[in-house]
Design a protein around this motif. Sequence first.
Motif, PDB file in Angstrom:
ATOM      1  N   ASP A 281       0.759  -1.141  -0.057  1.00 47.50           N
ATOM      2  CA  ASP A 281      -0.129  -0.094   0.059  1.00 47.50           C
ATOM      3  C   ASP A 281       0.867   1.406  -0.007  1.00 47.50           C
ATOM      4  O   ASP A 281       1.697   1.414   0.810  1.00 47.50           O
ATOM      5  N   LEU A 282       0.483   2.143  -0.827  1.00 42.91           N
ATOM      6  CA  LEU A 282       1.332   3.472  -0.813  1.00 42.91           C
ATOM      7  C   LEU A 282       1.025   4.544   0.101  1.00 42.91           C
ATOM      8  O   LEU A 282      -0.353   4.487   0.124  1.00 42.91           O
ATOM      9  N   ASP A 283       1.899   5.045   0.956  1.00 40.43           N
ATOM     10  CA  ASP A 283       1.329   5.705   1.974  1.00 40.43           C
ATOM     11  C   ASP A 283       1.081   7.146   1.474  1.00 40.43           C
ATOM     12  O   ASP A 283       1.753   7.656   0.853  1.00 40.43           O
ATOM     13  N   ARG A 284      -0.117   7.502   2.062  1.00 39.45           N
ATOM     14  CA  ARG A 284      -0.564   9.102   1.608  1.00 39.45           C
ATOM     15  C   ARG A 284      -0.596   9.223   0.143  1.00 39.45           C
ATOM     16  O   ARG A 284      -0.191  10.316  -0.663  1.00 39.45           O
ATOM     17  N   PHE A 285      -1.092   8.105  -0.643  1.00 41.47           N
ATOM     18  CA  PHE A 285      -1.311   8.298  -1.933  1.00 41.47           C
ATOM     19  C   PHE A 285      -2.407   9.165  -2.280  1.00 41.47           C
ATOM     20  O   PHE A 285      -2.567  10.141  -3.262  1.00 41.47           O
ATOM     21  N   LYS A 286      -3.437   9.306  -1.432  1.00 45.05           N
ATOM     22  CA  LYS A 286      -4.543  10.272  -1.576  1.00 45.05           C
ATOM     23  C   LYS A 286      -3.951  11.694  -1.720  1.00 45.05           C
ATOM     24  O   LYS A 286      -4.482  12.772  -2.444  1.00 45.05           O
ATOM     25  N   ASP A 287      -2.814  12.154  -1.016  1.00 44.94           N
ATOM     26  CA  ASP A 287      -2.314  13.445  -1.135  1.00 44.94           C
ATOM     27  C   ASP A 287      -1.892  13.778  -2.562  1.00 44.94           C
ATOM     28  O   ASP A 287      -1.928  14.867  -3.005  1.00 44.94           O
ATOM     29  N   VAL A 288      -1.173  12.810  -3.214  1.00 46.82           N
ATOM     30  CA  VAL A 288      -0.898  13.051  -4.624  1.00 46.82           C
ATOM     31  C   VAL A 288      -2.052  13.176  -5.438  1.00 46.82           C
ATOM     32  O   VAL A 288      -2.115  14.415  -6.259  1.00 46.82           O
ATOM     33  N   ASN A 289      -3.164  12.444  -5.370  1.00 48.42           N
ATOM     34  CA  ASN A 289      -4.188  12.771  -6.004  1.00 48.42           C
ATOM     35  C   ASN A 289      -4.968  14.211  -5.789  1.00 48.42           C
ATOM     36  O   ASN A 289      -5.405  14.779  -6.545  1.00 48.42           O
ATOM     37  N   GLY A 297      -1.594  11.046 -10.414  1.00 52.57           N
ATOM     38  CA  GLY A 297      -2.016   9.724  -9.535  1.00 52.57           C
ATOM     39  C   GLY A 297      -1.741   8.571 -10.449  1.00 52.57           C
ATOM     40  O   GLY A 297      -1.128   7.488  -9.936  1.00 52.57           O
ATOM     41  N   ASP A 298      -2.489   8.482 -11.302  1.00 49.42           N
ATOM     42  CA  ASP A 298      -2.547   7.352 -12.308  1.00 49.42           C
ATOM     43  C   ASP A 298      -1.118   7.009 -12.877  1.00 49.42           C
ATOM     44  O   ASP A 298      -0.570   5.875 -13.057  1.00 49.42           O
ATOM     45  N   ASP A 299      -0.293   8.126 -13.176  1.00 50.83           N
ATOM     46  CA  ASP A 299       1.011   7.821 -13.756  1.00 50.83           C
ATOM     47  C   ASP A 299       2.098   7.244 -12.577  1.00 50.83           C
ATOM     48  O   ASP A 299       3.066   6.598 -12.948  1.00 50.83           O
ATOM     49  N   LEU A 300       1.831   7.838 -11.304  1.00 54.06           N
ATOM     50  CA  LEU A 300       2.570   7.348 -10.584  1.00 54.06           C
ATOM     51  C   LEU A 300       2.138   5.612 -10.511  1.00 54.06           C
ATOM     52  O   LEU A 300       3.162   5.115 -10.079  1.00 54.06           O
ATOM     53  N   LEU A 301       0.853   5.445 -10.195  1.00 54.83           N
ATOM     54  CA  LEU A 301       0.697   3.873  -9.964  1.00 54.83           C
ATOM     55  C   LEU A 301       1.313   3.192 -11.214  1.00 54.83           C
ATOM     56  O   LEU A 301       1.599   2.109 -11.183  1.00 54.83           O
ATOM     57  N   LYS A 302       1.274   3.711 -12.588  1.00 55.08           N
ATOM     58  CA  LYS A 302       2.039   3.019 -13.726  1.00 55.08           C
ATOM     59  C   LYS A 302       3.484   2.879 -13.554  1.00 55.08           C
ATOM     60  O   LYS A 302       3.905   1.855 -13.640  1.00 55.08           O
ATOM     61  N   LEU A 303       4.157   3.978 -12.976  1.00 57.84           N
ATOM     62  CA  LEU A 303       5.583   3.796 -12.405  1.00 57.84           C
ATOM     63  C   LEU A 303       5.803   2.774 -11.462  1.00 57.84           C
ATOM     64  O   LEU A 303       6.760   2.004 -11.622  1.00 57.84           O
ATOM     65  N   VAL A 304       4.920   2.791 -10.630  1.00 58.00           N
ATOM     66  CA  VAL A 304       5.187   1.735  -9.151  1.00 58.00           C
ATOM     67  C   VAL A 304       4.795   0.427 -10.310  1.00 58.00           C
ATOM     68  O   VAL A 304       5.635  -0.675  -9.601  1.00 58.00           O
ATOM     69  N   ALA A 305       3.937   0.175 -11.007  1.00 58.47           N
ATOM     70  CA  ALA A 305       3.673  -1.211 -11.445  1.00 58.47           C
ATOM     71  C   ALA A 305       4.764  -1.493 -12.459  1.00 58.47           C
ATOM     72  O   ALA A 305       5.212  -2.818 -12.255  1.00 58.47           O
ATOM     73  N   GLY A 323      -7.030   0.740  -6.485  1.00 53.04           N
ATOM     74  CA  GLY A 323      -6.615   1.916  -5.842  1.00 53.04           C
ATOM     75  C   GLY A 323      -5.122   1.864  -6.019  1.00 53.04           C
ATOM     76  O   GLY A 323      -4.612   1.501  -6.773  1.00 53.04           O
ATOM     77  N   ASP A 324      -4.538   2.110  -4.694  1.00 52.41           N
ATOM     78  CA  ASP A 324      -3.116   2.057  -4.685  1.00 52.41           C
ATOM     79  C   ASP A 324      -2.444   0.844  -4.020  1.00 52.41           C
ATOM     80  O   ASP A 324      -1.514   0.727  -3.233  1.00 52.41           O
ATOM     81  N   GLU A 325      -3.432  -0.353  -4.225  1.00 51.03           N
ATOM     82  CA  GLU A 325      -3.144  -1.574  -3.429  1.00 51.03           C
ATOM     83  C   GLU A 325      -2.419  -2.670  -4.333  1.00 51.03           C
ATOM     84  O   GLU A 325      -3.070  -2.770  -5.487  1.00 51.03           O
ATOM     85  N   PHE A 326      -1.255  -2.995  -4.275  1.00 51.84           N
ATOM     86  CA  PHE A 326      -0.827  -4.177  -5.108  1.00 51.84           C
ATOM     87  C   PHE A 326      -0.572  -5.225  -4.445  1.00 51.84           C
ATOM     88  O   PHE A 326      -0.456  -5.333  -3.099  1.00 51.84           O
ATOM     89  N   VAL A 327      -0.580  -6.556  -5.030  1.00 52.55           N
ATOM     90  CA  VAL A 327      -0.404  -7.668  -4.274  1.00 52.55           C
ATOM     91  C   VAL A 327       0.952  -8.629  -5.107  1.00 52.55           C
ATOM     92  O   VAL A 327       0.713  -8.430  -6.318  1.00 52.55           O
ATOM     93  N   LEU A 328       1.653  -9.144  -4.477  1.00 59.34           N
ATOM     94  CA  LEU A 328       2.736 -10.131  -4.811  1.00 59.34           C
ATOM     95  C   LEU A 328       2.297 -11.565  -4.448  1.00 59.34           C
ATOM     96  O   LEU A 328       1.931 -11.633  -3.254  1.00 59.34           O
ATOM     97  N   LEU A 329       2.526 -12.153  -5.378  1.00 57.31           N
ATOM     98  CA  LEU A 329       2.561 -13.862  -5.036  1.00 57.31           C
ATOM     99  C   LEU A 329       4.037 -14.292  -5.412  1.00 57.31           C
ATOM    100  O   LEU A 329       4.387 -14.360  -6.474  1.00 57.31           O
ATOM    101  N   LEU A 330       4.510 -14.393  -4.161  1.00 55.58           N
ATOM    102  CA  LEU A 330       6.224 -14.678  -4.205  1.00 55.58           C
ATOM    103  C   LEU A 330       6.288 -16.256  -4.370  1.00 55.58           C
ATOM    104  O   LEU A 330       5.738 -16.986  -3.481  1.00 55.58           O
TER     105      LEU A 330
END
Length: 679
Positions: A281-289, A297-305, A323-330
Amino acid sequence: MRDRTRGPHLAPVLRRTPFAAWWWTVVPAAVTALLLLGIPGWSELRLAGMAFWVMLCFVVLGELRPVVASGRLDPDGVSLSTAFLFAVMLAWGAELAVFGVIVATLVGETARRKRAFAGIFNGAQYVLSYAAAWAILSVFGWSATPAAPALLTPTSLLPTILAAVAYHLVNLAVVGIAIGALERRPVRVTIFENVRYYTLTTGAVLALAPLVVVVAEKHWGFLPLLLLPLYLLWKTAAMSLEREQHALHDGLTGLANRLSLADQVSRYLAEGKPGAICLLDLDRFKDVNDTLGHAVGDDLLKLVAERLRTGVREGDVAARIGGDEFVLLLDVEDEIEALDVVERLGRRLTDPYDLGGARLEVEVSIGVALLPQHGDDLEILQRRADAAMYAAKAAGEVVVVFDEDLIRDTPQRLSLLAELRQAVANGELEVHYQPKVAVSDGRPLGLEALVRWRHPERGLLAPAAFLPLAERTAVMRSLTASVLDQVMRQLATWRADGLAVPVAVNTSLHDLSDPGFTATVQAGLAEHGLDTGLLVLEITEEALLGDPTRALATLDALQAAGVELSLDDFGTGHASLTRLKRLPVAEVKIDRSFVLNLDADVEGQDTAIVRSVVQLAAGLGLRCVAEGVETRASLDILADMGCQIAQGYLIARPLPVAEATDWLRAHVVPAVGDLIGER
C-alpha cells in the motif's frame, strides 16, 4: 518444453538432479530411435518432390509464428509445424518426418534463443513422439516412402487417429515428467495439468495433417492456398489472447488482476507449494491525487507497477487489486526468502519518482502472509497480509510478517513496536552482562550480553517484552547492530582496564541471512582494536531453519574471520543433533529448561538429557555451557557429569555495566588465550 532452469549451455544436465537423469534417459532414447528410423539422404529428399519442400517451408513458418491462444495456459503457443510434420510422416514415412523435426528444432529453438540442453531435449521429445506414431502406423502395415507416397483412403482414418493419439501421449509424458523433475512437483500433476487444453489444441493441429496430404496428392500447387486459413487461425488466436489479457490484467497498469491472482494462488494451494502473499500500500497516495490531480496519480501507479514488473523474479506474480493496493505472489520457500525479496522491492519502490514536474518520494507499507501456513484461500491470506500491512504502517516499518498476535492486543503491540524502532535510534537500549564461570573452580570464563530497554514511561523492560515483536521485522537487524556496538565499546574499556573476557552476543535469523553481517562484525572489531577472540556470537536453531544455506554460509564466514560461535538453547530444536555436526560452532549451551530443576529431577529425564549433551559435546571437542544454574546441588551434578561452564542466578544475575565491572574486578581473570583454548 519451456526453459525453466538456470545455467549456460549444457550445465543444467551435468549435475545430479532428477531433471538431468530424465534428460539423459530421453536424449539417448531419441538418438536410438533416430538410428532405427534412419535419416534420408539427398536422393530420398529429391524423390519426395516439390510438395515436400513446400511443406518444409510451412514447418519453418509454423516454428517462427506459433499460435498463442492463451498466455495463462500455454504462453509458448501451439506450433503449426506439427500439422505439416505429421503430414510428411503420413505421406513419405518416418525418415522424412524426423528430418523435418531436426530442421524445425534448429529453426524454432534458435528463434526462441533456447540454450543447447533445452533445444536438444525438445528435439528428442518430438523424435520419440513421431517414432511412437510411426510404430502404430507400422502395425497397420502403413506403406509410405519418398519413392512411393501413401495414398489416403477412408480406411486410413483409424490408423491415423491412433498414431495421433500415440504421438500426443508420448509427448505429454516426456514433457510432464521433465517439468515435474524441474519444479519438484508430482509427475501425476505435471502430466495432466491443463491436459484438456493441450489435447484439444494438439488434436486440432494433427487433424489438419490428413487434409494437407490429400491436397498434396492432388498437386503441390494447391498447398500455398493454406496460407489464408492459417492466417485467420493466427488472427483468431491473437484476438483470444487479447481478450484473455483484458480479463486477467489490470487495465491501468497491465499487471495481473484479482482474477488472475486467485487462479495462481489456487494452483499453489492445490499443489501444496510454499509461497507468500504480500500486500503493498502506498502511504499518503490520496495526498498525491488531491495535490497534483488524478492524472498524475495514475501516472504514479503506472511507474510503481513498472518497478514491480521489472523487480520481481521469474515465477513471481505482481498484481493490482484496486486503488493504490498491489499484491505480490512470491515463489519462495520460507519467511526469510520472502523478506529478502520484499525488502529489496521496498527499497526499489521508495526511490524518488519524477512526475508532473515534481520529484515525488513515496513510502510503502508491506504486509506478508505465508502460504499455506497463514491460510488456505486467497481471501484469508489477503486479510492476514492486510493486518500485517497495517501493522507496518502503525509501527513505521516497511515490512511486517503476519503473526497471530497481530489480531490480539493489536493497538498496544503496534504502538510498542513503533516505540522500539525509535528507541533503537534514541539509544534507549542498554546491555546487561551475565557471568559464565568454570564449573570446576568458579573462574570467570566470559559474559553473555543481554539487551534491556530503558523505556521512558514503563521503566526497564526485559527482552520478552519486546524481542518477539522485533524478530518479525527488519528492526531486529538494527537492534543487533546497537547491541554489538555497545558490547564492543565496553570490551575496549575492559581490555584497557585489564579485565578482558570474551562476551557472547545473541544473533537472529535476520542477522544470519544478511550477506554483509560478517563484514559488519569485522569492521566493528577493527574500529575498537579488539581481538576476534573477545567476541562470541550465539545462534539458535530457529535462526538456521529459515534459510539454512545462507545461514551456514554466514557462519562459515564468521568462523573464517576468527569469531567463535555458540549454539544456544541446545536440545529444544527438533533437529539439533543432526545439525550440530555440520555447524562450525565451538560451544553448545544446554537450555535452562533441562538444568533448572536438575537437583530435584526424581524421574531422571532432565539428568539423562544433560548428561547426553555433555558427552556429545566432549566427543565433538566442544565447550559445554549449562544455563539456568540456580543451586549448588545442580552445580555439583554438572561437575560430576564433566560439564565445563555454568551460567545462572547461582553465579550472578544479569548485571548492568557498572556492576559487571565490579564483579570482574572481584574475581581472578585468566588470560584470553586460556579462555579461548579451554575445551
